[in-house]
Enzyme design. Sequence first.
Site, PDB file in Angstrom:
ATOM      1  CE  LYS A  82      -4.455  -1.675   0.873  1.00  0.00           C
ATOM      2  NZ  LYS A  82      -5.522  -1.974   1.810  1.00  0.00           N
TER       3      LYS A  82
ATOM      4  NE  ARG B 217      -7.894  -7.713  -0.494  1.00  0.00           N
ATOM      5  CZ  ARG B 217      -7.302  -7.067  -1.485  1.00  0.00           C
ATOM      6  NH1 ARG B 217      -6.205  -6.376  -1.281  1.00  0.00           N
ATOM      7  NH2 ARG B 217      -7.829  -7.102  -2.702  1.00  0.00           N
TER       8      ARG B 217
END
Length: 274
Positions: A216, A252
């Site tokens: 991210k 995840r």
Amino acid sequence: MTRPLVMGVVNVTPDSFSDGGRFLDLGAALAHARRLIAEGADMLDVGGESTRPGAAPVDAAEEIARVVPLIEAIRAESAVPISIDTMKPAVARAAVAAGASLWNDVTALGHSPDSAAVAADLGCQVALMHMQGDPRTMQADPRYEDVVGEVIAFLAVRAEAAMAAGVKREAIWLDPGIGFGKDKAGQPPAHNLALLKSLDRIVALGFPVLLGVSRKRFIRAIDPTASDPDDRLGGSLAAALWGAAKGVAALRVHDVRQTVQALKVWEAIDVVGE
Ligand code: HH2
């Protein structure tokens, strides 16, 4: 402490920021899913609509056409649990019929007035994620007085709403939504870091917590040399292990093999002397 489950990401979208559209066709997506299973994924998260900042929406029929054949193909050869990453009840319904057992909803069942009733009717697991705004605009200027308190309050309200609609308590997962309406681009990653620091407060709500930190943008905010998402493995592993230590139930991730290895080492150290 037991290690979190590893949820491997399988995107079937042309515009995913981290997979770069490499898994567009069914054969390639299935090959990727097989690889993640071989690498030790405990579950797979199949997504047919990108939720990256600024991504274009996809209609339900197109999304179903992307994800259902893949879920059926995985189900035909593996018992691995499959989650469906969608905000649309029609897609969740089709995916569960095809063999998915968890509805991963980045809108926490807020996208459609039918969402909570459909989740209850399907009887599947549901991951409720926090997001401020919607994917098109969420990174424009996210603001919080108290990001941790507000995310916790939101998740608690959404869990209550899901249960009021008939979703069973034991079916609910919570997710703070790292990167979803957090930290304006170019700003220090204060919101994301505050949430990671206080993950134990979210775990204390008593639901399993799902955490998505893999590749991210907050990692690039800390290491500006990591402009390519593929170049964020170190940061992804650091944040994953932080989440493990805080008691999250599942991670995840894109890099399944490396995450499983990191968790095995962490767990091996953790159990010494017990
Ligand atoms: N992050 C992404 C997508 N879905 N679901 C949950 N529950 N938590 C997350 O943090 C989360 C999520 C974004 O990641 P990625 O798959 O890399 O991008 P895309 O949205 O293009 O699939």
